[in-house]
Design an enzyme around this catalytic site. Structure first.
Site, PDB file in Angstrom:
ATOM      1  N   HIS A   1      37.443  65.614 -18.744  1.00 58.95           N
ATOM      2  CA  HIS A   1      36.990  66.252 -17.503  1.00 58.95           C
ATOM      3  C   HIS A   1      36.302  67.541 -17.946  1.00 58.95           C
ATOM      4  O   HIS A   1      36.678  68.121 -18.962  1.00 58.95           O
ATOM      5  CB  HIS A   1      38.166  66.599 -16.584  1.00 58.95           C
ATOM      6  CG  HIS A   1      38.977  65.407 -16.151  1.00 58.95           C
ATOM      7  ND1 HIS A   1      38.551  64.523 -15.181  1.00 58.95           N
ATOM      8  CD2 HIS A   1      40.186  64.958 -16.561  1.00 58.95           C
ATOM      9  CE1 HIS A   1      39.468  63.578 -15.011  1.00 58.95           C
ATOM     10  NE2 HIS A   1      40.471  63.813 -15.837  1.00 58.95           N
TER      11      HIS A   1
ATOM     12  N   GLU B   1      44.497  49.814 -17.825  1.00 53.15           N
ATOM     13  CA  GLU B   1      45.847  50.158 -17.570  1.00 53.15           C
ATOM     14  C   GLU B   1      46.125  49.890 -16.097  1.00 53.15           C
ATOM     15  O   GLU B   1      45.364  50.305 -15.229  1.00 53.15           O
ATOM     16  CB  GLU B   1      46.157  51.619 -17.965  1.00 53.15           C
ATOM     17  CG  GLU B   1      45.335  52.677 -17.231  1.00 53.15           C
ATOM     18  CD  GLU B   1      45.715  54.101 -17.665  1.00 53.15           C
ATOM     19  OE1 GLU B   1      46.853  54.549 -17.389  1.00 53.15           O
ATOM     20  OE2 GLU B   1      44.839  54.745 -18.294  1.00 53.15           O
TER      21      GLU B   1
ATOM     22  N   HIS C   1      50.521  51.774 -16.947  1.00 51.52           N
ATOM     23  CA  HIS C   1      50.785  53.194 -16.703  1.00 51.52           C
ATOM     24  C   HIS C   1      52.042  53.231 -15.841  1.00 51.52           C
ATOM     25  O   HIS C   1      51.995  52.965 -14.641  1.00 51.52           O
ATOM     26  CB  HIS C   1      49.608  53.861 -15.988  1.00 51.52           C
ATOM     27  CG  HIS C   1      49.848  55.306 -15.652  1.00 51.52           C
ATOM     28  ND1 HIS C   1      48.968  56.301 -16.002  1.00 51.52           N
ATOM     29  CD2 HIS C   1      50.875  55.923 -15.014  1.00 51.52           C
ATOM     30  CE1 HIS C   1      49.448  57.474 -15.585  1.00 51.52           C
ATOM     31  NE2 HIS C   1      50.601  57.266 -14.969  1.00 51.52           N
TER      32      HIS C   1
ATOM     33  N   ASP D   1      44.501  58.074 -24.948  1.00 57.17           N
ATOM     34  CA  ASP D   1      44.289  58.331 -23.519  1.00 57.17           C
ATOM     35  C   ASP D   1      43.218  59.419 -23.352  1.00 57.17           C
ATOM     36  O   ASP D   1      43.357  60.321 -22.521  1.00 57.17           O
ATOM     37  CB  ASP D   1      45.602  58.726 -22.827  1.00 57.17           C
ATOM     38  CG  ASP D   1      45.495  58.705 -21.310  1.00 57.17           C
ATOM     39  OD1 ASP D   1      44.495  58.174 -20.787  1.00 57.17           O
ATOM     40  OD2 ASP D   1      46.408  59.234 -20.654  1.00 57.17           O
TER      41      ASP D   1
ATOM     42  N   HIS E   1      43.222  53.048 -25.973  1.00 53.75           N
ATOM     43  CA  HIS E   1      43.287  53.708 -24.662  1.00 53.75           C
ATOM     44  C   HIS E   1      42.310  54.882 -24.573  1.00 53.75           C
ATOM     45  O   HIS E   1      42.634  56.007 -24.937  1.00 53.75           O
ATOM     46  CB  HIS E   1      44.721  54.194 -24.411  1.00 53.75           C
ATOM     47  CG  HIS E   1      45.002  54.576 -22.989  1.00 53.75           C
ATOM     48  ND1 HIS E   1      46.216  54.344 -22.384  1.00 53.75           N
ATOM     49  CD2 HIS E   1      44.237  55.180 -22.044  1.00 53.75           C
ATOM     50  CE1 HIS E   1      46.187  54.791 -21.141  1.00 53.75           C
ATOM     51  NE2 HIS E   1      44.988  55.312 -20.921  1.00 53.75           N
TER      52      HIS E   1
ATOM     53  N   HIS F   1      39.025  56.616 -21.904  1.00 51.84           N
ATOM     54  CA  HIS F   1      38.293  56.597 -20.630  1.00 51.84           C
ATOM     55  C   HIS F   1      36.897  57.145 -20.925  1.00 51.84           C
ATOM     56  O   HIS F   1      36.720  58.356 -21.019  1.00 51.84           O
ATOM     57  CB  HIS F   1      38.995  57.481 -19.593  1.00 51.84           C
ATOM     58  CG  HIS F   1      40.392  57.042 -19.259  1.00 51.84           C
ATOM     59  ND1 HIS F   1      40.666  56.190 -18.209  1.00 51.84           N
ATOM     60  CD2 HIS F   1      41.584  57.311 -19.837  1.00 51.84           C
ATOM     61  CE1 HIS F   1      41.976  55.968 -18.147  1.00 51.84           C
ATOM     62  NE2 HIS F   1      42.564  56.640 -19.134  1.00 51.84           N
ATOM     63  N   PHE F   2      35.926  56.267 -21.109  1.00 48.87           N
ATOM     64  CA  PHE F   2      34.569  56.711 -21.429  1.00 48.87           C
ATOM     65  C   PHE F   2      33.714  56.924 -20.175  1.00 48.87           C
ATOM     66  O   PHE F   2      32.534  57.227 -20.258  1.00 48.87           O
ATOM     67  CB  PHE F   2      33.903  55.779 -22.448  1.00 48.87           C
ATOM     68  CG  PHE F   2      34.293  56.088 -23.884  1.00 48.87           C
ATOM     69  CD1 PHE F   2      35.167  57.137 -24.190  1.00 48.87           C
ATOM     70  CD2 PHE F   2      33.768  55.355 -24.944  1.00 48.87           C
ATOM     71  CE1 PHE F   2      35.514  57.430 -25.524  1.00 48.87           C
ATOM     72  CE2 PHE F   2      34.106  55.646 -26.273  1.00 48.87           C
ATOM     73  CZ  PHE F   2      34.982  56.674 -26.559  1.00 48.87           C
ATOM     74  N   ARG F   3      34.293  56.709 -18.999  1.00 54.37           N
ATOM     75  CA  ARG F   3      33.776  57.222 -17.718  1.00 54.37           C
ATOM     76  C   ARG F   3      32.506  56.584 -17.182  1.00 54.37           C
ATOM     77  O   ARG F   3      32.047  56.982 -16.105  1.00 54.37           O
ATOM     78  CB  ARG F   3      33.540  58.747 -17.803  1.00 54.37           C
ATOM     79  CG  ARG F   3      34.754  59.581 -18.214  1.00 54.37           C
ATOM     80  CD  ARG F   3      35.895  59.439 -17.255  1.00 54.37           C
ATOM     81  NE  ARG F   3      36.941  60.466 -17.459  1.00 54.37           N
ATOM     82  CZ  ARG F   3      38.194  60.313 -17.069  1.00 54.37           C
ATOM     83  NH1 ARG F   3      38.576  59.192 -16.471  1.00 54.37           N
ATOM     84  NH2 ARG F   3      39.074  61.269 -17.273  1.00 54.37           N
TER      85      ARG F   3
HETATM   86  N1  LIG Z   1      46.056  60.418 -18.207  1.00 52.30           N
HETATM   87  C1  LIG Z   1      45.459  61.127 -17.263  1.00 52.30           C
HETATM   88  O1  LIG Z   1      45.984  62.163 -16.864  1.00 52.30           O
HETATM   89  N2  LIG Z   1      44.262  60.778 -16.752  1.00 52.30           N
HETATM   90  C2  LIG Z   1      43.535  59.556 -16.974  1.00 52.30           C
HETATM   91  C3  LIG Z   1      44.119  58.407 -16.231  1.00 52.30           C
HETATM   92  C4  LIG Z   1      45.410  57.903 -16.820  1.00 52.30           C
HETATM   93  O2  LIG Z   1      45.465  57.463 -17.973  1.00 52.30           O
HETATM   94  O3  LIG Z   1      46.428  57.902 -16.124  1.00 52.30           O
HETATM   95  C5  LIG Z   1      42.086  59.761 -16.538  1.00 52.30           C
HETATM   96  O4  LIG Z   1      41.358  58.776 -16.455  1.00 52.30           O
HETATM   97  O5  LIG Z   1      41.675  60.910 -16.304  1.00 52.30           O
HETATM   98 ZN   LIG Z   2      47.501  56.341 -17.402  1.00 48.14          ZN
HETATM   99 ZN   LIG Z   3      44.598  56.459 -19.341  1.00 47.41          ZN
END
Ligand SMILES: NC(=O)N[C@@H](CC(=O)O)C(=O)O
Ligand SMILES: [Zn+2]
Ligand SMILES: [Zn+2]
Length: 425
Positions: free
Chosen positions: A295, A138, A172, A291, A54, A56-58
């Protein structure tokens, strides 16, 4: 390459020979051939690389927050050798072409990767399922970063389609109808935890498990933050993951973290955190996944209602867990299971997650008695802060992906080539 005298997670001391991309031999008193690199690992611990299902490499869309290059460096420096990227990019990964676009960007990755397919009203399951997907997910049952929340009918449809194809659905699970609107009047960081209630998670996990059972499907519950939700998933025969932030942080940390402690699901009370830790230690929880949701500082520096949700974590997860092993609160075998063996088994990566002959040479070498304080500014993600600032971590000396050294911390830090490839190719 030969790694000699390494202590394995089960406590045995062994020599490990790597030939090309795989572990060729695990034995005793193996001797090097003339042109072979040899690493003396006496007193050191060798673990299978973490499989972080899990992150998020954006990319595409938010490369100011992270890229495949920066995210995978951060992974490598933290002992993560496989990552699974989530679909809330821009555009979201909801059809075949978008999958291909993301897969092309992932060629920059130093570590192996999987790419998940997203579910929204606009998704095109026909083309998405033609691609080498890691899993669906997710799947957002409530809005989070990217506003990809979906309704119950679409969720049931996605679960049924995934089930037909033997694809796992990562969920999620929060129910927005259970959020506590009275918290909206507050503006302190704890208001986020008061707003997105434990019950909203518990109910959503229960419903998702019911839908899965009705369709004879298997779901994997993402980032469970409450002991109750973990137990619901476990009782239903589903798997779940816990993040390092829900394992190591609680609402008690919010006065210091402020909006940098805002994520979904939010931090919970210390009493619940302890019960989550117990379930991680006793094996009720199947997986630790980060996760990793970077940011920038500037983005996070806003009011609790305006700041984006999410915290980074891919570089610090294994170091934090190895520090627990050092202190004796988690065993090394448990750490191996949570970070490597279990995710490999759950998602069918049959050649990863263990140090055994014939397995991929995805390896992490650490000095188990050499913790150092975590510093956001020293991490390699584009997000130069961490919610774990100052906590001790046992960081890798060396990380290897299928036999290639991708990170080495000797006199200076060295990164290898982007050898990462799709684990579902
Ligand atoms: N967990 C988070 O608060 N943020 C995640 C998205 C997610 O996993 O719900 C994100 O992509 O910023
Ligand atoms: Zn999530
Ligand atoms: Zn996530």
């Amino acid at each position: 390459m030969l790694i000699t005298d390494a202590t394995l997670p089960d406590g045995r001391t062994r020599d490990v020979r790597i030939d090309g991309e795989t572990i060729a031999e695990v034995g005793e008193l193996l001797s090097t051939t003339a042109d072979e690199r040899s690493i003396d690992a006496s007193g050191k611990r060798l673990l299978p690389g973490m499989i972080d299902v899990h992150v998020h490499f954006r990319q595409p869309g938010y490369s100011h927050k992270e890229t495949w290059a920066s995210g995978s460096k951060s992974a490598a420096a933290g002992g993560v050798t496989t990552v699974v990227d989530q679909p809330n990019t821009e555009p979201p990964t909801t059809d075949g072409e978008r999958f291909d676009e993301k897969a092309a960007l992932a060629a920059d990755s130093l570590v192996d990767f999987g790419i998940n397919g997203g579910v929204t009203e606009q998704w095109v399951p026909e083309t998405l399922f033609e691609r080498p997907l890691f899993a669906l997910g997710e799947v957002f049952l409530a809005d989070s970063t990217g506003n990809m929340g979906i309704d119950a009918d679409l969720f049931a449809d996605a679960v049924s389609r995934a089930s037909e194809r033997g694809v796992t659905v990562t969920v999620h699970a929060e129910d927005a109808t259970q959020f506590n609107d009275s918290a909206r009047e507050r503006d302190d960081a704890d208001a986020w935890s008061a707003y997105r209630t434990p019950q909203a998670e518990i109910d959503a996990v229960r419903r998702a498990c019911t839908v899965a059972s009705e369709h004879d499907a298997r779901i994997h519950v993402a980032h469970t933050s409450t002991p109750e939700a973990i137990d619901v998933a476990d009782d239903a025969g589903m798997t779940c993951e816990v993040t390092p932030h829900h394992l190591f942080l609680s609402r008690d940390d919010l006065p210091e973290l402020g909006t940098f402690g805002r994520m979904n699901p939010p931090l919970r009370r210390e009493t619940r955190r302890r019960k989550v830790f117990e379930r991680v230690a006793d094996g009720t929880v199947d997986v630790i996944a980060t996760d990793h949701a970077p940011h920038t500082r500037e983005e996070k520096d806003a009011s609790i209602w305006d700041a984006p949700s999410g915290v980074p974590g891919v570089e610090t997860a294994l170091p934090l867990l190895l520090n627990e092993a050092r202190e004796g609160t988690l065993g090394y075998e448990r750490v191996r299971d949570l970070t490597a063996a279990n995710p490999a088994a759950i998602f069918g990566l049959s050649n990863k997650g263990r140090i055994e002959e014939g397995f991929d040479a995805d390896l992490v070498l650490v000095d188990p008695d050499d913790p150092r304080p975590i510093r956001g500014e020293q991490t390699h993600t584009k997000c130069d802060w961490t919610p774990f600032e100052g906590m001790d971590g046992v960081f890798p000396e060396l990380t290897m992906v299928r036999g290639t050294v991708v990170y080495e911390d000797r006199h200076e830090e060295l990164f290898g080539e982007p050898v990462g490839r799709n684990v579902r190719r």
